[in-house]
Scaffold this motif. Structure first.
Motif, PDB file in Angstrom:
ATOM      1  N   VAL A  40       3.057   0.018  11.254  1.00 56.83           N
ATOM      2  CA  VAL A  40       2.454   0.828  10.190  1.00 56.83           C
ATOM      3  C   VAL A  40       2.984   2.257  10.263  1.00 56.83           C
ATOM      4  N   HIS A  41       3.149   2.783  11.467  1.00 56.45           N
ATOM      5  CA  HIS A  41       3.648   4.155  11.615  1.00 56.45           C
ATOM      6  C   HIS A  41       5.074   4.283  11.065  1.00 56.45           C
ATOM      7  N   ASP A  42       5.904   3.274  11.310  1.00 61.48           N
ATOM      8  CA  ASP A  42       7.275   3.302  10.795  1.00 61.48           C
ATOM      9  C   ASP A  42       7.279   3.252   9.271  1.00 61.48           C
ATOM     10  N   ALA A  43       6.379   2.448   8.700  1.00 60.99           N
ATOM     11  CA  ALA A  43       6.309   2.340   7.242  1.00 60.99           C
ATOM     12  C   ALA A  43       5.851   3.657   6.612  1.00 60.99           C
ATOM     13  N   ILE A  44       4.946   4.345   7.283  1.00 62.99           N
ATOM     14  CA  ILE A  44       4.504   5.642   6.771  1.00 62.99           C
ATOM     15  C   ILE A  44       5.652   6.652   6.834  1.00 62.99           C
TER      16      ILE A  44
ATOM     17  N   LYS B 208       8.467   8.452   0.924  1.00 63.31           N
ATOM     18  CA  LYS B 208       8.930   9.739   0.386  1.00 63.31           C
ATOM     19  C   LYS B 208       7.846  10.797   0.530  1.00 63.31           C
ATOM     20  N   HIS B 209       6.585  10.334   0.436  1.00 62.28           N
ATOM     21  CA  HIS B 209       5.439  11.253   0.527  1.00 62.28           C
ATOM     22  C   HIS B 209       4.481  10.758   1.609  1.00 62.28           C
ATOM     23  N   PRO B 210       4.877  10.828   2.880  1.00 53.36           N
ATOM     24  CA  PRO B 210       4.027  10.278   3.947  1.00 53.36           C
ATOM     25  C   PRO B 210       2.671  10.961   4.051  1.00 53.36           C
TER      26      PRO B 210
ATOM     27  N   MET C 249       0.840  -1.205   0.000  1.00 50.91           N
ATOM     28  CA  MET C 249       0.000   0.000   0.000  1.00 50.91           C
ATOM     29  C   MET C 249       0.870   1.248   0.000  1.00 50.91           C
ATOM     30  N   MET C 250       1.854   1.282   0.896  1.00 51.85           N
ATOM     31  CA  MET C 250       2.716   2.459   1.005  1.00 51.85           C
ATOM     32  C   MET C 250       3.535   2.656  -0.264  1.00 51.85           C
ATOM     33  N   GLU C 251       4.086   1.564  -0.775  1.00 49.50           N
ATOM     34  CA  GLU C 251       4.922   1.641  -1.977  1.00 49.50           C
ATOM     35  C   GLU C 251       4.124   2.152  -3.172  1.00 49.50           C
ATOM     36  N   VAL C 252       2.933   1.616  -3.345  1.00 50.29           N
ATOM     37  CA  VAL C 252       2.119   2.000  -4.499  1.00 50.29           C
ATOM     38  C   VAL C 252       1.724   3.473  -4.411  1.00 50.29           C
ATOM     39  N   ILE C 253       1.284   3.902  -3.244  1.00 56.01           N
ATOM     40  CA  ILE C 253       0.884   5.301  -3.071  1.00 56.01           C
ATOM     41  C   ILE C 253       2.072   6.226  -3.282  1.00 56.01           C
ATOM     42  N   ASP C 254       3.238   5.820  -2.804  1.00 53.68           N
ATOM     43  CA  ASP C 254       4.443   6.640  -2.913  1.00 53.68           C
ATOM     44  C   ASP C 254       4.881   6.830  -4.368  1.00 53.68           C
TER      45      ASP C 254
END
Length: 408
Positions: free
Chosen positions: A213-217, A221-223, A187-192
């Motif tokens: 999840v907080h660490d991944a956010i 690059k674009h949290p 999810m994070m990678e795709v959004i980024d």
């Protein structure tokens, strides 16, 4: 026809499904729900009572045995809950006709013991993906013929006069479990990686302060694109302004009906999912949503969706129509009524369920993990006491290697 449902509780998706089924059922007075533990949230149990069905909390085995003896049919609401395992693997229950409705897919852990499918008079899955998985391997044809699929995930009812929503915006949402036990880190990678500077995904669901999840956010690059909105008591309102439902899950998740996905589709959201078996049974690629084969593919598809709002609108409207026609509690309760009626032709008997699960809580947990004995696999009890972990079993049965004398 007197039907007794035995379930650990009526929370979450199970309670939500049965509340909807009872509201759609014209004969709820012949149904009795027996909960193996007191509910933490009584909303669904209250709805079921208001529909005319009875709800009891089992204080001991005496009530359970009496209700089983007097019932025409027993339906066990199955998932890997320690109390359900304790009931089934404990002292033999009275003769009965049995239906099992599985609320886990069995594709990965927790597995569905094949012996449980064989022992039941009828075994019901909530998704076709379960029948296509290894759950059917090695079973005799007559056992397979006694299985069925009845959906437990329902969309929001139409309010009438529906108009396709305006998809000119970039409204993107995720709603569900905001933990990597279910949500995919992709999810994070795709959004980024999406090359649209104004992309924001509203993420609805509770998340602990200590969650990774907080660490991944923070590592994005674009949290700011991953906007945590917290738990919502009004998911319908939360999704009203979304055109795209970004629902990327772990490949090993054990969900089946996927309420959040079905509900989003019923509101006209076009979903983007990964090619996991459960999601493939719900979303038709290019028709009611898009299915990505990888994170790279998901970036490509999400970019395409943002650049083709009219196609997103078309898929969202197709998703809404399909869910409104195919995934309704009226269809599911009608299917159950037919199944229950046909099961009455079977004689009552005592199923050998103890043989299927083993004698101790450690054995029950091991069977559901797909191993011979948990004590030989290095499984640790340090997991959180939830969702069928070994620690969850230990919370109910402190001596994991001792057969409990009172399993409920």
């Amino acid at each position: 026809m007197k039907i007794v449902h035995i379930t650990p509780h009526l929370g979450g998706g199970v309670g939500k499904a049965h509340a909807a089924l009872c509201e759609a059922d014209e004969e709820t007075a012949d149904r009795h729900y027996v909960l193996l533990e007191a509910p933490r949230d009584t909303r669904h149990a209250d709805t079921i009572r208001q529909s005319g069905a009875a709800v009891s909390i089992a204080p001991d085995m005496g009530l359970v045995r009496d209700l089983i003896s007097s019932a025409d049919l027993i339906q066990f609401e199955w998932w890997n809950h320690p109390l359900m395992c304790g009931l089934l693997a404990g002292p033999p229950l009275p003769p009965m006709r049995t239906v099992f409705w599985s609320h886990v897919s069995g594709i990965s852990t927790p597995f569905i013991p094949k012996g449980l499918v064989e022992a039941a008079d009828r075994f019901v899955f909530t998704s076709e993906c379960s029948r296509l998985a290894g759950n059917m391997a090695g079973l005799d044809a007559d056992v397979v013929a006694r299985t069925e699929v009845i959906n437990s995930g329902f969309g929001y009812p139409s309010t009438g006069g529906h108009q396709p929503r305006d998809h000119r915006g970039h409204g993107i949402s995720y709603l569900g479990t905001v933990e990597f036990t279910k949500m995919n880190p992709a999810m994070m990678e795709v959004i980024d990686r999406v090359a649209h500077s104004d992309v924001i995904v509203d993420v609805w669901g509770g998340v602990e302060a200590s969650s990774p999840v907080h660490d991944a956010i923070a590592a994005m690059k674009h949290p700011g694109r991953f906007r945590l909105r917290g738990q919502t008591q009004t998911p319908r309102e939360a999704l009203q302004h979304s055109s795209i439902f970004l629902y990327l899950l772990q490949p090993f998740h054990f969900g089946t009906a996927e309420n959040a996905l079905v509900e989003a589709m019923s509101l006209g959201c076009a979903p983007l999912v990964l090619a996991n078996p459960c999601e493939l049974a719900i979303v038709r690629h290019g028709e009611t949503g898009l299915v990505a084969q990888s994170a790279d593919h998901a970036v490509e598809l999400l970019t395409w969706m943002l650049e083709h709002p009219q196609e997103v609108c078309r898929m969202g409207e197709a998703a809404r129509k399909e869910v409104s026609e195919a995934k309704t509690p009226e269809r599911s309760i009608a299917a159950f009524r037919r199944l229950w009626q046909s099961t009455l032709a079977q004689p009552k008997r005592i199923p050998d369920l103890g043989r299927v699960l083993g004698s101790t809580p450690r054995d029950w947990h091991a069977v559901l993990q797909g191993v011979a004995y948990a004590r030989d696999t290095g499984l640790q009890s340090a997991q959180s006491a939830s969702k069928g972990s070994l620690a969850h079993f230990e919370a109910y049965y402190p001596d994991l290697d001792q057969a409990p004398t009172n399993p409920v």
